[in-house]
Design a protein around this motif. Structure first.
Motif, PDB file in Angstrom:
ATOM      1  N   LEU A  29       0.800  -1.217   0.000  1.00  4.29           N
ATOM      2  CA  LEU A  29       0.000   0.000   0.000  1.00  4.29           C
ATOM      3  C   LEU A  29       0.836   1.272   0.000  1.00  4.29           C
ATOM      4  CD1 LEU A  29      -2.798  -1.022   2.550  1.00  4.29           C
ATOM      5  CD2 LEU A  29      -2.850  -1.161   0.051  1.00  4.29           C
ATOM      6  N   ALA A  30       2.127   1.152  -0.239  1.00  3.76           N
ATOM      7  CA  ALA A  30       3.003   2.324  -0.181  1.00  3.76           C
ATOM      8  C   ALA A  30       2.596   3.375  -1.211  1.00  3.76           C
ATOM      9  CB  ALA A  30       4.458   1.903  -0.389  1.00  3.76           C
ATOM     10  N   LEU A  31       2.314   2.940  -2.436  1.00  5.81           N
ATOM     11  CA  LEU A  31       1.929   3.886  -3.483  1.00  5.81           C
ATOM     12  C   LEU A  31       0.577   4.527  -3.179  1.00  5.81           C
ATOM     13  CD1 LEU A  31       3.070   1.947  -6.676  1.00  5.81           C
ATOM     14  CD2 LEU A  31       4.017   4.087  -5.803  1.00  5.81           C
ATOM     15  N   LEU A  32      -0.332   3.760  -2.584  1.00  8.19           N
ATOM     16  CA  LEU A  32      -1.629   4.323  -2.217  1.00  8.19           C
ATOM     17  C   LEU A  32      -1.461   5.397  -1.150  1.00  8.19           C
ATOM     18  CD1 LEU A  32      -4.721   4.364  -2.322  1.00  8.19           C
ATOM     19  CD2 LEU A  32      -4.719   2.494  -0.646  1.00  8.19           C
ATOM     20  N   TYR A  33      -0.581   5.161  -0.194  1.00  4.14           N
ATOM     21  CA  TYR A  33      -0.341   6.146   0.853  1.00  4.14           C
ATOM     22  C   TYR A  33       0.268   7.424   0.275  1.00  4.14           C
ATOM     23  CZ  TYR A  33      -1.148   2.333   4.163  1.00  4.14           C
ATOM     24  OH  TYR A  33      -1.712   1.308   4.877  1.00  4.14           O
ATOM     25  N   ILE A  34       1.158   7.269  -0.695  1.00  2.00           N
ATOM     26  CA  ILE A  34       1.750   8.445  -1.344  1.00  2.00           C
ATOM     27  C   ILE A  34       0.668   9.266  -2.030  1.00  2.00           C
ATOM     28  CG2 ILE A  34       3.281   9.203  -3.209  1.00  2.00           C
ATOM     29  CD1 ILE A  34       4.798   8.329  -0.768  1.00  2.00           C
ATOM     30  N   PHE A  35      -0.233   8.585  -2.714  1.00  2.00           N
ATOM     31  CA  PHE A  35      -1.314   9.281  -3.415  1.00  2.00           C
ATOM     32  C   PHE A  35      -2.220  10.016  -2.433  1.00  2.00           C
ATOM     33  CE2 PHE A  35      -5.769   9.091  -4.843  1.00  2.00           C
ATOM     34  CZ  PHE A  35      -5.684   9.927  -5.944  1.00  2.00           C
ATOM     35  N   VAL A  36      -2.604   9.369  -1.343  1.00  2.00           N
ATOM     36  CA  VAL A  36      -3.506   9.981  -0.363  1.00  2.00           C
ATOM     37  C   VAL A  36      -2.846  11.180   0.299  1.00  2.00           C
ATOM     38  CG1 VAL A  36      -4.710   9.618   1.823  1.00  2.00           C
ATOM     39  CG2 VAL A  36      -4.787   7.852   0.051  1.00  2.00           C
ATOM     40  N   VAL A  37      -1.597  11.019   0.724  1.00  2.00           N
ATOM     41  CA  VAL A  37      -0.900  12.106   1.412  1.00  2.00           C
ATOM     42  C   VAL A  37      -0.685  13.292   0.474  1.00  2.00           C
ATOM     43  CG1 VAL A  37       1.285  12.779   2.498  1.00  2.00           C
ATOM     44  CG2 VAL A  37       0.219  10.599   3.085  1.00  2.00           C
ATOM     45  N   ALA A  38      -0.248  13.032  -0.751  1.00  2.00           N
ATOM     46  CA  ALA A  38       0.040  14.120  -1.695  1.00  2.00           C
ATOM     47  C   ALA A  38      -1.227  14.874  -2.077  1.00  2.00           C
ATOM     48  CB  ALA A  38       0.717  13.558  -2.944  1.00  2.00           C
ATOM     49  N   SER A  39      -2.298  14.160  -2.385  1.00  2.00           N
ATOM     50  CA  SER A  39      -3.535  14.823  -2.800  1.00  2.00           C
ATOM     51  C   SER A  39      -4.158  15.601  -1.644  1.00  2.00           C
ATOM     52  CB  SER A  39      -4.532  13.794  -3.350  1.00  2.00           C
ATOM     53  OG  SER A  39      -4.780  12.770  -2.399  1.00  2.00           O
ATOM     54  N   PHE A  40      -4.112  15.039  -0.428  1.00  2.00           N
ATOM     55  CA  PHE A  40      -4.683  15.749   0.717  1.00  2.00           C
ATOM     56  C   PHE A  40      -3.880  17.002   1.044  1.00  2.00           C
ATOM     57  CE2 PHE A  40      -4.864  16.393   5.384  1.00  2.00           C
ATOM     58  CZ  PHE A  40      -6.195  16.787   5.470  1.00  2.00           C
ATOM     59  N   ALA A  41      -2.551  16.904   0.990  1.00  2.00           N
ATOM     60  CA  ALA A  41      -1.707  18.068   1.271  1.00  2.00           C
ATOM     61  C   ALA A  41      -1.930  19.158   0.229  1.00  2.00           C
ATOM     62  CB  ALA A  41      -0.239  17.647   1.303  1.00  2.00           C
ATOM     63  N   ALA A  42      -2.030  18.779  -1.047  1.00  2.00           N
ATOM     64  CA  ALA A  42      -2.269  19.765  -2.100  1.00  2.00           C
ATOM     65  C   ALA A  42      -3.636  20.423  -1.923  1.00  2.00           C
ATOM     66  CB  ALA A  42      -2.184  19.093  -3.469  1.00  2.00           C
ATOM     67  N   PHE A  43      -4.639  19.621  -1.590  1.00  2.00           N
ATOM     68  CA  PHE A  43      -5.990  20.158  -1.382  1.00  2.00           C
ATOM     69  C   PHE A  43      -6.026  21.116  -0.194  1.00  2.00           C
ATOM     70  CE2 PHE A  43     -10.187  19.695   0.687  1.00  2.00           C
ATOM     71  CZ  PHE A  43     -10.981  20.233  -0.317  1.00  2.00           C
ATOM     72  N   LEU A  44      -5.405  20.716   0.897  1.00  2.00           N
ATOM     73  CA  LEU A  44      -5.375  21.572   2.084  1.00  2.00           C
ATOM     74  C   LEU A  44      -4.636  22.879   1.797  1.00  2.00           C
ATOM     75  CD1 LEU A  44      -6.054  21.874   5.094  1.00  2.00           C
ATOM     76  CD2 LEU A  44      -3.870  20.746   5.608  1.00  2.00           C
ATOM     77  N   GLY A  45      -3.522  22.784   1.075  1.00  2.00           N
ATOM     78  CA  GLY A  45      -2.774  23.996   0.728  1.00  2.00           C
ATOM     79  C   GLY A  45      -3.563  24.922  -0.176  1.00  2.00           C
ATOM     80  N   ASP A  46      -4.257  24.353  -1.164  1.00  2.00           N
ATOM     81  CA  ASP A  46      -5.054  25.182  -2.083  1.00  2.00           C
ATOM     82  C   ASP A  46      -6.191  25.890  -1.352  1.00  2.00           C
ATOM     83  OD1 ASP A  46      -3.442  24.473  -4.145  1.00  2.00           O
ATOM     84  OD2 ASP A  46      -4.952  23.372  -5.289  1.00  2.00           O
ATOM     85  N   ILE A  47      -6.875  25.150  -0.488  1.00  2.47           N
ATOM     86  CA  ILE A  47      -7.996  25.746   0.242  1.00  2.47           C
ATOM     87  C   ILE A  47      -7.500  26.840   1.180  1.00  2.47           C
ATOM     88  CG2 ILE A  47      -9.823  25.285   1.912  1.00  2.47           C
ATOM     89  CD1 ILE A  47     -10.315  24.273  -0.947  1.00  2.47           C
ATOM     90  N   THR A  48      -6.383  26.597   1.834  1.00  6.96           N
ATOM     91  CA  THR A  48      -5.832  27.610   2.740  1.00  6.96           C
ATOM     92  C   THR A  48      -5.434  28.870   1.975  1.00  6.96           C
ATOM     93  OG1 THR A  48      -4.993  25.863   4.201  1.00  6.96           O
ATOM     94  CG2 THR A  48      -4.062  28.071   4.478  1.00  6.96           C
ATOM     95  N   LEU A  49      -4.774  28.690   0.829  1.00  2.19           N
ATOM     96  CA  LEU A  49      -4.363  29.840   0.031  1.00  2.19           C
ATOM     97  C   LEU A  49      -5.573  30.596  -0.499  1.00  2.19           C
ATOM     98  CD1 LEU A  49      -2.054  31.468  -1.193  1.00  2.19           C
ATOM     99  CD2 LEU A  49      -2.052  29.893  -3.138  1.00  2.19           C
ATOM    100  N   TYR A  50      -6.604  29.868  -0.901  1.00  5.46           N
ATOM    101  CA  TYR A  50      -7.809  30.537  -1.400  1.00  5.46           C
ATOM    102  C   TYR A  50      -8.498  31.310  -0.275  1.00  5.46           C
ATOM    103  CZ  TYR A  50     -11.956  31.290  -4.244  1.00  5.46           C
ATOM    104  OH  TYR A  50     -12.974  31.870  -4.959  1.00  5.46           O
ATOM    105  N   TRP A  51      -8.530  30.739   0.910  1.00  8.87           N
ATOM    106  CA  TRP A  51      -9.132  31.425   2.053  1.00  8.87           C
ATOM    107  C   TRP A  51      -8.365  32.701   2.384  1.00  8.87           C
ATOM    108  CZ3 TRP A  51      -7.131  32.075   7.138  1.00  8.87           C
ATOM    109  CH2 TRP A  51      -8.044  32.614   8.048  1.00  8.87           C
TER     110      TRP A  51
END
Length: 231
Positions: free
Chosen positions: A51-73
């Protein structure tokens, strides 16, 4: 000292570092987050954890989403404030007036689709986000486009890392290949603008030297303007 760290030790460092770098890169668009995700995917590809690749995908997408929402706010706070904010000013400095005008037009025509595709286009995220801010998109509408955009972005750069990992036996070789490819992709808009600038400069100098006469409407409007006439 000559042995590589265990997979558990690598994961303990990789996932938090990946999250911090991607989130920081979303807030401060100078960190090559695509290269970070691809490099992490290369390392995960060579691990035995299923599940290493799945964890990379989840962590990267969540971090990018959180960063985008924070910057937009933060940007919305600047739009709604009389004095603006340094976050909004930083976004405006990175986008030319022509690019912003074109992006706003595409946003009016295609809506959320432009936001979803903005993360897949090199240097496309900031102009679209700024256009959303200046047209006063509500945060809920921005979230609907940012979520699939971040998922698609993480999947794309992870696939680049998987490709680099599959082509080379050693992880470091795959990391180098993935980083080189992502840097080439991210730098392609700058190279294209420079090439277009040179072409326009050469065309402009040719016209000034009299090697190319005006054609079409320019040839008709030239004398009228000199006589002070209006069409």
């Amino acid at each position: 000292m000559s042995q590589m760290p265990s997979e558990s030790a690598q994961q303990a460092v990789t996932y938090p570092s990946l999250f911090l770098l991607v989130a920081l890169g979303a807030l401060v668009p100078v960190v090559p987050t695509g290269a970070v995700v691809s490099s992490a995917a290369v390392v995960a590809f060579h691990q035995t954890a299923p599940l290493a690749l799945l964890y990379i995908f989840v962590v990267a997408s969540f971090a990018a989403f959180l960063g985008d929402i924070t910057l937009y706010w933060l940007g919305r706070r600047g739009v709604n404030s009389k004095n603006g904010s340094r976050w909004l000013a930083a976004l405006e400095q990175r986008v030319s007036d022509d690019t912003l005008e074109q992006t706003q037009r595409r946003l009016r025509e295609h809506g959320v689709t432009v936001l979803v595709l903005s993360r897949l286009v090199p240097a496309g995220r900031i102009p679209v986000m700024l256009a959303c801010l200046l047209t006063k998109w509500p945060t809920t509408r921005f979230v609907k486009g940012a979520l699939p955009a971040c998922l698609a972005w993480a999947a794309t750069y992870q696939l680049i890392g998987i490709l680099g990992g599959s082509l080379f036996a050693e992880p470091w070789e795959g990391v180098v290949a993935a980083v080189a490819l992502t840097v080439l992709i991210s730098g392609s808009p700058t190279i294209w603008r420079k090439l277009r600038g040179r072409g326009r400069g050469a065309d402009g100098s040719a016209r000034r030297d009299g090697q190319c006469a005006p054609e079409g409407p320019a040839a008709v409007e030239g004398p009228a303007e000199s006589d002070g006439q209006q069409a």
